[in-house]
Design a protein around this motif. Structure first.
Motif, PDB file in Angstrom:
ATOM      1  N   ILE A 194       0.795  -1.032   0.123  1.00 11.92           N
ATOM      2  CA  ILE A 194       0.080   0.025  -0.016  1.00 11.92           C
ATOM      3  C   ILE A 194       1.017   1.295   0.118  1.00 11.92           C
ATOM      4  CG2 ILE A 194      -1.664   1.445   1.415  1.00 11.92           C
ATOM      5  CD1 ILE A 194      -2.943  -1.213   2.114  1.00 11.92           C
ATOM      6  N   SER A 209      -0.681   4.372  -0.325  1.00  9.58           N
ATOM      7  CA  SER A 209      -1.490   5.504   0.406  1.00  9.58           C
ATOM      8  C   SER A 209      -2.818   5.159   0.383  1.00  9.58           C
ATOM      9  CB  SER A 209      -1.521   6.782  -0.643  1.00  9.58           C
ATOM     10  OG  SER A 209      -2.307   6.526  -1.989  1.00  9.58           O
ATOM     11  N   VAL A 210      -3.446   5.790   1.760  1.00  9.25           N
ATOM     12  CA  VAL A 210      -4.634   5.706   2.147  1.00  9.25           C
ATOM     13  C   VAL A 210      -5.317   7.108   2.218  1.00  9.25           C
ATOM     14  CG1 VAL A 210      -6.462   4.746   3.805  1.00  9.25           C
ATOM     15  CG2 VAL A 210      -4.304   3.201   3.037  1.00  9.25           C
ATOM     16  N   LYS A 255      -8.679   9.654   3.023  1.00 10.98           N
ATOM     17  CA  LYS A 255      -9.976   9.622   3.289  1.00 10.98           C
ATOM     18  C   LYS A 255     -10.678  10.878   3.078  1.00 10.98           C
ATOM     19  CE  LYS A 255      -9.211   6.561   7.286  1.00 10.98           C
ATOM     20  NZ  LYS A 255      -7.673   6.425   7.309  1.00 10.98           N
ATOM     21  N   THR A 298      -9.845   5.970  -0.469  1.00  8.95           N
ATOM     22  CA  THR A 298      -9.034   5.447  -1.642  1.00  8.95           C
ATOM     23  C   THR A 298      -7.989   4.776  -1.051  1.00  8.95           C
ATOM     24  OG1 THR A 298     -10.069   7.123  -2.865  1.00  8.95           O
ATOM     25  CG2 THR A 298      -8.119   6.235  -3.944  1.00  8.95           C
ATOM     26  N   VAL A 299      -7.543   3.618  -1.523  1.00 13.62           N
ATOM     27  CA  VAL A 299      -6.343   2.911  -1.199  1.00 13.62           C
ATOM     28  C   VAL A 299      -5.547   2.642  -2.514  1.00 13.62           C
ATOM     29  CG1 VAL A 299      -5.491   0.673  -0.038  1.00 13.62           C
ATOM     30  CG2 VAL A 299      -7.620   1.827   0.620  1.00 13.62           C
ATOM     31  N   ALA A 320      -2.246   0.677  -4.137  1.00 17.13           N
ATOM     32  CA  ALA A 320      -1.204  -0.470  -3.692  1.00 17.13           C
ATOM     33  C   ALA A 320      -0.418  -0.697  -5.088  1.00 17.13           C
ATOM     34  CB  ALA A 320      -1.831  -1.565  -3.236  1.00 17.13           C
ATOM     35  N   THR A 371      -6.205   0.659  -7.452  1.00 17.09           N
ATOM     36  CA  THR A 371      -6.612   1.596  -6.975  1.00 17.09           C
ATOM     37  C   THR A 371      -8.031   1.303  -6.419  1.00 17.09           C
ATOM     38  OG1 THR A 371      -5.546   3.426  -7.872  1.00 17.09           O
ATOM     39  CG2 THR A 371      -7.154   4.119  -6.661  1.00 17.09           C
ATOM     40  N   ASP A 430     -10.153   0.653   7.677  1.00 17.01           N
ATOM     41  CA  ASP A 430      -8.560   0.972   7.236  1.00 17.01           C
ATOM     42  C   ASP A 430      -7.631   0.084   7.472  1.00 17.01           C
ATOM     43  OD1 ASP A 430      -6.190   2.287   6.816  1.00 17.01           O
ATOM     44  OD2 ASP A 430      -6.837   4.074   7.793  1.00 17.01           O
ATOM     45  N   MET A 476      -8.036  -3.193   5.622  1.00 21.22           N
ATOM     46  CA  MET A 476      -7.381  -3.189   4.198  1.00 21.22           C
ATOM     47  C   MET A 476      -5.881  -3.307   4.378  1.00 21.22           C
ATOM     48  SD  MET A 476      -9.739  -2.644   1.719  1.00 21.22           S
ATOM     49  CE  MET A 476      -9.077  -1.669   0.394  1.00 21.22           C
ATOM     50  N   ARG A 477      -5.184  -2.693   5.130  1.00 20.23           N
ATOM     51  CA  ARG A 477      -3.840  -2.615   5.188  1.00 20.23           C
ATOM     52  C   ARG A 477      -3.271  -4.225   5.400  1.00 20.23           C
ATOM     53  NH1 ARG A 477      -1.399   2.587   5.778  1.00 20.23           N
ATOM     54  NH2 ARG A 477      -2.784   4.088   6.073  1.00 20.23           N
TER      55      ARG A 477
END
Length: 325
Positions: free
Chosen positions: A3, A5-6, A8, A16-17, A19, A125, A145, A148-149
């Protein structure tokens, strides 16, 4: 960590995530298309997922259950709104009160997955669209969050494993739970070719034979929902004969068919077979989830060497029937 960036956004009501991975886009896409791979990262490390349905086509649905270390479960679903092979897909993502039944007490979300090249690898994305600020805050507060990570942190290992999922790796059988098993095989052919091979009697007679020495003596195919079918096999010396009869419950050509069947001469509830065809690198993934009325019948059927017979048949299908895609 894949990943990068995350983000919000409480104004747009999105998370938006992004990777990135050192593999081609096709390899990354197939990890989402193949339920055997998807369930190895869709869910935090402590809550691995099991998919009992995964129909990656517009109008298709996916059902999964995440199981925690104490045996606690959380069920979810996807409803596919659009699929642009190799580029992206959009789903409605939500919770289930039980597998396949959307929860009326929890919010659902719209999720988009966009795939693209990134340097020497690829990028996905994932954007989640929430219906309200309340929903966003509730789900972020529940650990979305962090989940997802944790989930995407498992993807490098999945993507590095090329041999388990590729064409040529043979037929695999996985026990999903006490009454569900999934039989999978990548067949070297297009979705349309593989669909015809499973639904046209003249083609079925050429490959759906199991070990050498058998012939398919009866092949009455069901073509519409509600139709019944009968398949029978006989040894070439006529010493043994067996067969199945069933009913076509659902059909969406050329990607999904659902049947319920039982062996001829046996009483009781039949076995439900959900077959989905999905294009992947090297051919078509044939994934059949079998639902058994009991654990005992599941073990009885799987112990017959069914998967070995299917592998012989699929190898014959590739060798004698399909034209290389």
């Amino acid at each position: 960590m894949p990943i990068t960036s995350v983000t919000k956004d409480t104004d747009d009501l999105t998370m938006t995530v992004v990777a990135e991975f050192p593999v081609p886009v096709r390899r990354l896409w197939d990890a989402y298309a193949d339920p055997r791979q998807l369930e190895r990262f869709w869910g935090p490390v402590e809550y691995p997922a099991t998919f009992t349905r995964h129909d990656m086509f517009p109008g298709g649905e996916s059902y999964y259950v995440m199981t925690g270390p104490e045996g606690d479960t959380s069920a979810g679903y996807w409803r596919f709104h659009s699929v642009d092979e190799g580029k992206g897909f959009e789903v409605e993502d939500g919770f289930c009160s039980e597998p396949g039944v959307p929860s009326q007490d929890m919010p659902s979300m719209r999720m988009t997955f966009a795939f693209e090249e990134a340097g020497d690898g690829s990028r996905v994305t994932t954007t989640t669209w929430f219906a309200s600020l309340e929903d966003l805050e509730k789900l972020i507060g529940m650990g979305m969050d962090e989940g997802m990570r944790s989930a995407m942190g498992q993807m490098d290992e999945v993507l590095a494993d090329l041999t388990s999922w590729a064409a040529g790796s043979g037929t695999t059988t996985e026990l999903l739970d006490d009454t569900h098993a999934r039989v999978s095989r990548v067949v070297r052919g297009t979705v349309e070719q593989v669909w015809r091979a499973h639904t046209e009697a003249d083609l079925m007679r050429r490959w759906m034979l199991g070990p050498d020495g058998w012939v398919m003596c009866t092949c009455d195919v069901a073509t519409a929902v509600g139709d019944t079918y009968t398949y029978e096999w006989e040894q070439e010396d006529s010493s043994h004969r067996f067969g199945f009869t069933g009913e076509l419950l659902e059909v969406q050509a050329p990607v999904r068919a659902v049947t319920v069947e039982r062996m001829i001469g046996m009483e009781g509830e039949g076995v439900r077979n959900d077959m989905t065809l999905t294009p992947v690198e090297g051919g078509t993934l044939v994934s059949t989830v079998m639902t058994f009325p009991s654990l005992e019948l599941r073990d009885q059927i799987l112990s017959t060497g069914m998967a070995d017979g299917m592998e012989v048949s699929y190898a014959r299908l590739e060798r004698d029937v399909l034209v290389p895609a």
